[in-house]
Scaffold this motif. Sequence first.
Motif, PDB file in Angstrom:
ATOM      1  N   ALA B 155      -1.967  -2.361 -62.057  1.00  0.00           N
ATOM      2  CA  ALA B 155      -2.480  -1.284 -62.913  1.00  0.00           C
ATOM      3  C   ALA B 155      -1.977   0.070 -62.437  1.00  0.00           C
ATOM      4  N   ILE B 156      -1.712   0.939 -63.389  1.00  0.00           N
ATOM      5  CA  ILE B 156      -1.351   2.329 -63.053  1.00  0.00           C
ATOM      6  C   ILE B 156      -2.178   3.262 -63.926  1.00  0.00           C
ATOM      7  N   ASP B 157      -2.348   4.476 -63.455  1.00  0.00           N
ATOM      8  CA  ASP B 157      -3.127   5.431 -64.249  1.00  0.00           C
ATOM      9  C   ASP B 157      -2.196   6.261 -65.142  1.00  0.00           C
ATOM     10  N   ASP B 158      -2.805   7.059 -65.992  1.00  0.00           N
ATOM     11  CA  ASP B 158      -2.047   7.849 -66.960  1.00  0.00           C
ATOM     12  C   ASP B 158      -1.026   8.761 -66.279  1.00  0.00           C
ATOM     13  N   GLU B 159      -1.427   9.344 -65.183  1.00  0.00           N
ATOM     14  CA  GLU B 159      -0.555  10.286 -64.493  1.00  0.00           C
ATOM     15  C   GLU B 159       0.685   9.577 -63.952  1.00  0.00           C
ATOM     16  N   THR B 160       0.478   8.389 -63.392  1.00  0.00           N
ATOM     17  CA  THR B 160       1.621   7.622 -62.871  1.00  0.00           C
ATOM     18  C   THR B 160       2.550   7.218 -64.012  1.00  0.00           C
ATOM     19  N   LYS B 161       1.943   6.802 -65.124  1.00  0.00           N
ATOM     20  CA  LYS B 161       2.749   6.423 -66.287  1.00  0.00           C
ATOM     21  C   LYS B 161       3.620   7.603 -66.730  1.00  0.00           C
ATOM     22  N   GLU B 162       3.001   8.762 -66.770  1.00  0.00           N
ATOM     23  CA  GLU B 162       3.699  10.004 -67.125  1.00  0.00           C
ATOM     24  C   GLU B 162       4.872  10.242 -66.174  1.00  0.00           C
ATOM     25  N   ARG B 163       4.611  10.080 -64.887  1.00  0.00           N
ATOM     26  CA  ARG B 163       5.619  10.353 -63.867  1.00  0.00           C
ATOM     27  C   ARG B 163       6.783   9.366 -63.957  1.00  0.00           C
ATOM     28  N   ILE B 164       6.482   8.138 -64.345  1.00  0.00           N
ATOM     29  CA  ILE B 164       7.546   7.125 -64.467  1.00  0.00           C
ATOM     30  C   ILE B 164       8.479   7.475 -65.624  1.00  0.00           C
ATOM     31  N   GLY B 165       7.912   8.032 -66.676  1.00  0.00           N
ATOM     32  CA  GLY B 165       8.720   8.451 -67.824  1.00  0.00           C
ATOM     33  C   GLY B 165       9.555   7.307 -68.359  1.00  0.00           C
ATOM     34  N   SER B 166      10.844   7.490 -68.498  1.00  0.00           N
ATOM     35  CA  SER B 166      11.688   6.455 -69.095  1.00  0.00           C
ATOM     36  C   SER B 166      12.458   5.671 -68.041  1.00  0.00           C
ATOM     37  N   SER B 167      12.081   5.795 -66.794  1.00  0.00           N
ATOM     38  CA  SER B 167      12.775   5.046 -65.735  1.00  0.00           C
ATOM     39  C   SER B 167      12.607   3.541 -65.943  1.00  0.00           C
ATOM     40  N   SER B 168      13.662   2.790 -65.691  1.00  0.00           N
ATOM     41  CA  SER B 168      13.585   1.332 -65.853  1.00  0.00           C
ATOM     42  C   SER B 168      13.041   0.637 -64.620  1.00  0.00           C
ATOM     43  N   HIS B 169      13.111   1.300 -63.491  1.00  0.00           N
ATOM     44  CA  HIS B 169      12.664   0.705 -62.237  1.00  0.00           C
ATOM     45  C   HIS B 169      11.741   1.688 -61.529  1.00  0.00           C
ATOM     46  N   SER B 185      13.186  -3.440 -64.230  1.00  0.00           N
ATOM     47  CA  SER B 185      13.089  -3.706 -65.676  1.00  0.00           C
ATOM     48  C   SER B 185      11.633  -3.718 -66.117  1.00  0.00           C
ATOM     49  N   ILE B 186      10.989  -2.632 -65.826  1.00  0.00           N
ATOM     50  CA  ILE B 186       9.540  -2.559 -66.021  1.00  0.00           C
ATOM     51  C   ILE B 186       9.145  -2.545 -67.498  1.00  0.00           C
ATOM     52  N   GLU B 187       7.915  -2.962 -67.715  1.00  0.00           N
ATOM     53  CA  GLU B 187       7.305  -2.855 -69.037  1.00  0.00           C
ATOM     54  C   GLU B 187       5.888  -2.333 -68.808  1.00  0.00           C
ATOM     55  N   ILE B 188       5.536  -1.287 -69.518  1.00  0.00           N
ATOM     56  CA  ILE B 188       4.195  -0.709 -69.376  1.00  0.00           C
ATOM     57  C   ILE B 188       3.398  -1.009 -70.643  1.00  0.00           C
ATOM     58  N   TYR B 189       2.195  -1.515 -70.467  1.00  0.00           N
ATOM     59  CA  TYR B 189       1.361  -1.855 -71.635  1.00  0.00           C
ATOM     60  C   TYR B 189      -0.093  -1.575 -71.306  1.00  0.00           C
ATOM     61  N   LYS B 190      -0.911  -1.621 -72.347  1.00  0.00           N
ATOM     62  CA  LYS B 190      -2.310  -1.200 -72.188  1.00  0.00           C
ATOM     63  C   LYS B 190      -3.127  -2.174 -71.341  1.00  0.00           C
ATOM     64  N   HIS B 191      -4.018  -1.621 -70.572  1.00  0.00           N
ATOM     65  CA  HIS B 191      -4.921  -2.408 -69.728  1.00  0.00           C
ATOM     66  C   HIS B 191      -6.296  -2.401 -70.395  1.00  0.00           C
ATOM     67  N   PHE B 221      -3.325   1.397 -67.705  1.00  0.00           N
ATOM     68  CA  PHE B 221      -2.081   0.736 -68.094  1.00  0.00           C
ATOM     69  C   PHE B 221      -1.730  -0.329 -67.058  1.00  0.00           C
ATOM     70  N   LEU B 222      -0.971  -1.314 -67.515  1.00  0.00           N
ATOM     71  CA  LEU B 222      -0.436  -2.323 -66.603  1.00  0.00           C
ATOM     72  C   LEU B 222       1.076  -2.180 -66.611  1.00  0.00           C
ATOM     73  N   ILE B 223       1.674  -2.441 -65.454  1.00  0.00           N
ATOM     74  CA  ILE B 223       3.130  -2.342 -65.358  1.00  0.00           C
ATOM     75  C   ILE B 223       3.672  -3.670 -64.839  1.00  0.00           C
ATOM     76  N   GLY B 224       4.512  -4.297 -65.642  1.00  0.00           N
ATOM     77  CA  GLY B 224       5.130  -5.555 -65.250  1.00  0.00           C
ATOM     78  C   GLY B 224       6.581  -5.357 -64.904  1.00  0.00           C
ATOM     79  N   GLY B 225       7.162  -6.326 -64.221  1.00  0.00           N
ATOM     80  CA  GLY B 225       8.574  -6.237 -63.878  1.00  0.00           C
ATOM     81  C   GLY B 225       8.930  -7.225 -62.797  1.00  0.00           C
ATOM     82  N   ASP B 226      10.195  -7.214 -62.391  1.00  0.00           N
ATOM     83  CA  ASP B 226      10.675  -8.138 -61.360  1.00  0.00           C
ATOM     84  C   ASP B 226      10.617  -7.468 -59.986  1.00  0.00           C
TER      85      ASP B 226
END
Lengths: 473, 473
Positions: B155-169, B185-191, B221-226
């Motif tokens: 899980a990540i919070d709104d601020e972290t999601k904001e900071r990640i922006g469009s980065s793939s990793h 190859s992250i994917e962010i989706y609702k928690h 939010f949840l963040i998935g990836g490898d």
Amino acid sequence: MSLTIKSHVASPTYLSFTTKPSRFTGYNSKIRPNSIYHFNPLKLTYYQPKKMQAPVQYSPAPVIKSSLIEPDGGALVDLVVPEGERGAKTIEAESLPKVRLTKIDVEWVHVISEGWANPLKGFMREDEYLQSLHFNSLRLKDGSIVNMSLPIVLAIDDETKERIGSSSHVGLAGPDGDLIAILRSIEIYKHNKEERIARTWGTTAPGLPYVEEVIIPAGNFLIGGDLEVLKPIKYNDGLDHYRLSPKQLRKEFDRRNADAVFAFQLRNPVHNGHALLMNDTRRRLLEMGFKNPILLLHPLGGFTKADDVPLDVLEDGVLDPKTTIVAIFPSPMHYAGPTEVQWHAKARINAGANFYIVGRDPAGMGHPTEKRDLYDPDHGKKVLSMAPGLEKLNILPFRVAAYDIVAKKMAFFDPSRAKDFLFISGTKMRTYARTGENPPDGFMCPGGWEVLVKYYESLQAEEATQQPAAVSS
Amino acid sequence: MSLTIKSHVASPTYLSFTTKPSRFTGYNSKIRPNSIYHFNPLKLTYYQPKKMQAPVQYSPAPVIKSSLIEPDGGALVDLVVPEGERGAKTIEAESLPKVRLTKIDVEWVHVISEGWANPLKGFMREDEYLQSLHFNSLRLKDGSIVNMSLPIVLAIDDETKERIGSSSHVGLAGPDGDLIAILRSIEIYKHNKEERIARTWGTTAPGLPYVEEVIIPAGNFLIGGDLEVLKPIKYNDGLDHYRLSPKQLRKEFDRRNADAVFAFQLRNPVHNGHALLMNDTRRRLLEMGFKNPILLLHPLGGFTKADDVPLDVLEDGVLDPKTTIVAIFPSPMHYAGPTEVQWHAKARINAGANFYIVGRDPAGMGHPTEKRDLYDPDHGKKVLSMAPGLEKLNILPFRVAAYDIVAKKMAFFDPSRAKDFLFISGTKMRTYARTGENPPDGFMCPGGWEVLVKYYESLQAEEATQQPAAVSS
């Protein structure tokens, strides 16, 4: 308890355009205990059920078209006792301990008896219940998996359990006391309502229609077993001829030589957006190489707000009667979103559909206590596309239709010119209809719209005179 | 938020005999922020991890014993970056947007990186999350099914999601800021926490340990990836040598020429009832024709009350070190009953166990707000025996052990002389230990019992002096 349910099942159509039921808009306040389901085919019976009685005529080179898609678990069950045995079975049923069913229980008996829930042969025993609750699927003896996302269970109270004692079989009586079935080799187990609700709906918030009306008032035990139904379930509401069984539907698809059947689950009136979608699906199927795709337009007719289906849209030539079959799906509605959409699709497999159209937020609703959708609107189609046991079904996701203010008609939304599109929400449509304002040209055929406006007028008039009585019923 | 979690994960062993955690007995009041996991092997290291370093010696006719049972989805993943690439990867990680992990997130990184959750290669993306939530299983690309009952998500919070922006990793940093992994190859989706909780636990009642400590304080939010883990996860608590990876365990089973491996999940101290059970299981396996069954005694070591395992029972010769491997299962504990027991079993498949022992109410607990078990005590083993993806695992249900007052030892309960048996509940045992009273002879080896009594005395002394501080931590 049974009174509450009775009045609900017997409630009139609550005609609505909204894509989700609102618990604030008359779910409970529209009850007219002595009315029947309101279903208005407007003399337009494109599909003549009588034809089902005639011998099936195959084309010169007969093809077993029902093999378009096999029923789950093999042959369709038919749990109605052959006529010759009814007398003896009825006498036996009379000798057994009785379980009194609610109207919704009877709808489930109907659903199970015709094979919509194939290969289920009765109300779930605990093994089936647990698999449904945890895995949304059942593993059969041969190791194969069928989808089964909703627990199809029969609740009994402590007193009934006591009365059954050690009997292996029970008689099932309808709300009026008439014996309608025998349940054999029964198993009684605990009804943990909280767990059932949480795992089925993904919430335990108060205000879920099926939970409030069916589960909360139900007993603390569940009884599973094999059904023997004494005679076909009929509702005598003038609509029984629309309630085609999976077997009848399969025969009709064969008769029409369908080489693809695409099912469309409805609980709201058809508007031109739907029509556009269904025609577009047909076009896509033709492009795929199918020669004779048939649409199963299949409004749900069990426990629900029993949304009316103004078939006028067909009258205007938007849908072609030759390639469309209209029938009623007899299942009760759970409004359980991604869990329930699997049931809606699975049941249509059993009815012979090999394509299933799925849109935004299927079987969804507003969160009962929070200001948001209960389910992510995209989860329904995602879950459906990954659901165990539904691999053999072709899932056709909706394209989003909206009112194109340039073309003045419903069209598929084109993000490149987003501002040309008007999304007419359910609330907006209801406001139009209630205030007598017309929706934009081309949203719905004028005849259909008139029916809706009149219906709203009648509801409003009724609310004004009957609200106190309705609320107390 | 991270402080709460930190203090919890760093909590000492809360030694208890109860089979379920009680939210009223010190779950939160035993926190001593600066202590480490308490694990008392009492110098008895039957299994010497050092031996793992030596080349594996096969018997003259080598057999690939790890094929007793294949890891889910094929080969075990190993997500730790090879040493030669660590420098470059660390530099890359530093350049990426960062996600700060809690201690429990790190435990999951550990679990995923070693293949306990095979074939998962990182935190779940939405497709995996939805399948886990709805079906307790994942369908792989080849159409096969693996079990996956718990959502393993970050899980990540709104601020972290904001900071990640469009980065793939992103780079993953531990609670102290050290970079420990890259998520690609992250994917962010609702928690949707409510839905996650309801579908995982079958309740949304307040007071579920993992929910209160982990989910409620987590982001929306949840963040998935490898995952690419920069170096093996170590806890430096003196117990890392017990944290054998699935790969190490498989090698050790091979080295011992195991022809059956039976896993026993623990979160409570071993008493003679357990020992009886494990020896009886061994006897049954020998009767089945296995020549060298090995027991994997596998206490859970992640987020939990981290129940102590007084290995004294082994010292008394009740279990045979030659046929027993003791190791720590690094997973956090959910207390999610029938849903979680699948995870416990599935992870042991990946570690090479082809038999799994399951008892009454596995991973269960008391209902957090009602006076009853949260789960039907029989549902765990029933669900386990039907769970998708676990067909290849042999499930061995417990026989119920109780204290036989005639034979003066723990024995399998014999219903024909029920009154000769004493069921010593967790509460009763704790009362014995707290009051200094001895349990019946033969319940536990005297040495083990002494350790427990001393532990309780130390807890009580500590409570008396530290309670105000502890409550406020």
